[in-house]
Design a protein around this motif. Structure first.
Motif, PDB file in Angstrom:
ATOM      1  N   GLU A 180       0.816  -1.202   0.000  1.00  0.00           N
ATOM      2  CA  GLU A 180       0.000   0.000   0.000  1.00  0.00           C
ATOM      3  C   GLU A 180       0.855   1.259   0.000  1.00  0.00           C
ATOM      4  O   GLU A 180       0.448   2.292  -0.492  1.00  0.00           O
ATOM      5  N   ALA A 181       2.043   1.182   0.568  1.00  0.00           N
ATOM      6  CA  ALA A 181       2.884   2.368   0.707  1.00  0.00           C
ATOM      7  C   ALA A 181       3.334   2.895  -0.635  1.00  0.00           C
ATOM      8  O   ALA A 181       3.485   4.102  -0.803  1.00  0.00           O
ATOM      9  N   LYS A 182       3.553   2.028  -1.610  1.00  0.00           N
ATOM     10  CA  LYS A 182       4.043   2.466  -2.905  1.00  0.00           C
ATOM     11  C   LYS A 182       3.107   3.504  -3.520  1.00  0.00           C
ATOM     12  O   LYS A 182       3.518   4.594  -3.858  1.00  0.00           O
ATOM     13  N   GLY A 183       1.865   3.173  -3.668  1.00  0.00           N
ATOM     14  CA  GLY A 183       0.910   4.106  -4.255  1.00  0.00           C
ATOM     15  C   GLY A 183       0.617   5.283  -3.349  1.00  0.00           C
ATOM     16  O   GLY A 183       0.428   6.408  -3.808  1.00  0.00           O
ATOM     17  N   VAL A 193      -5.943   8.213  -3.282  1.00  0.00           N
ATOM     18  CA  VAL A 193      -6.026   7.993  -4.730  1.00  0.00           C
ATOM     19  C   VAL A 193      -4.880   7.094  -5.192  1.00  0.00           C
ATOM     20  O   VAL A 193      -5.073   6.183  -5.997  1.00  0.00           O
ATOM     21  N   GLY A 194      -3.688   7.340  -4.672  1.00  0.00           N
ATOM     22  CA  GLY A 194      -2.535   6.519  -5.051  1.00  0.00           C
ATOM     23  C   GLY A 194      -2.710   5.065  -4.653  1.00  0.00           C
ATOM     24  O   GLY A 194      -2.376   4.156  -5.427  1.00  0.00           O
ATOM     25  N   ARG A 195      -3.239   4.824  -3.455  1.00  0.00           N
ATOM     26  CA  ARG A 195      -3.500   3.447  -3.016  1.00  0.00           C
ATOM     27  C   ARG A 195      -4.538   2.784  -3.901  1.00  0.00           C
ATOM     28  O   ARG A 195      -4.393   1.628  -4.289  1.00  0.00           O
ATOM     29  N   HIS A 196      -5.586   3.538  -4.244  1.00  0.00           N
ATOM     30  CA  HIS A 196      -6.640   2.991  -5.096  1.00  0.00           C
ATOM     31  C   HIS A 196      -6.073   2.587  -6.454  1.00  0.00           C
ATOM     32  O   HIS A 196      -6.347   1.493  -6.950  1.00  0.00           O
ATOM     33  N   LYS A 197      -5.278   3.464  -7.052  1.00  0.00           N
ATOM     34  CA  LYS A 197      -4.705   3.164  -8.369  1.00  0.00           C
ATOM     35  C   LYS A 197      -3.730   1.988  -8.307  1.00  0.00           C
ATOM     36  O   LYS A 197      -3.715   1.146  -9.206  1.00  0.00           O
ATOM     37  N   ALA A 198      -2.917   1.919  -7.253  1.00  0.00           N
ATOM     38  CA  ALA A 198      -1.969   0.809  -7.116  1.00  0.00           C
ATOM     39  C   ALA A 198      -2.708  -0.511  -6.927  1.00  0.00           C
ATOM     40  O   ALA A 198      -2.338  -1.528  -7.530  1.00  0.00           O
ATOM     41  N   ASN A 199      -3.758  -0.507  -6.122  1.00  0.00           N
ATOM     42  CA  ASN A 199      -4.546  -1.730  -5.922  1.00  0.00           C
ATOM     43  C   ASN A 199      -5.245  -2.153  -7.206  1.00  0.00           C
ATOM     44  O   ASN A 199      -5.302  -3.343  -7.531  1.00  0.00           O
TER      45      ASN A 199
END
Length: 73
Positions: A23-26, A54-60
């Motif tokens: 999760e940290a990446k996004g 938003v970053g977590r959502h896109k990475a997931n």
């Protein structure tokens, strides 16, 4: 300006400690972009928090798409 940068650094540090590796990446990338955009708008911390989400959502979403594209063994 130093206070804003210090606040952004604390926000990013707290976010990185609160999330797992995947999760940290996004989240970190989104928080950096959102923090800058929020700073321009006058709400740096809110921008960083929204950017993290938003970053977590896109990475997931990207991870789900990659997992579906790989054939099951």
């Amino acid at each position: 300006m130093k206070a804003i940068l210090f606040g952004a650094a604390l926000t990013l540090a707290g976010v990185s400690l609160a999330t797992s590796g995947a999760e940290a990446k996004g989240c970190l990338k989104g928080a950096a972009v959102g923090g800058v955009a929020g700073h321009v708008a006058g709400h740096g911390v809110l921008g960083a928090a929204a950017g993290c989400a938003v970053g977590r959502h896109k990475a997931n979403k990207r991870d789900r798409e990659q997992n579906q594209a790989q054939p099951a063994r």
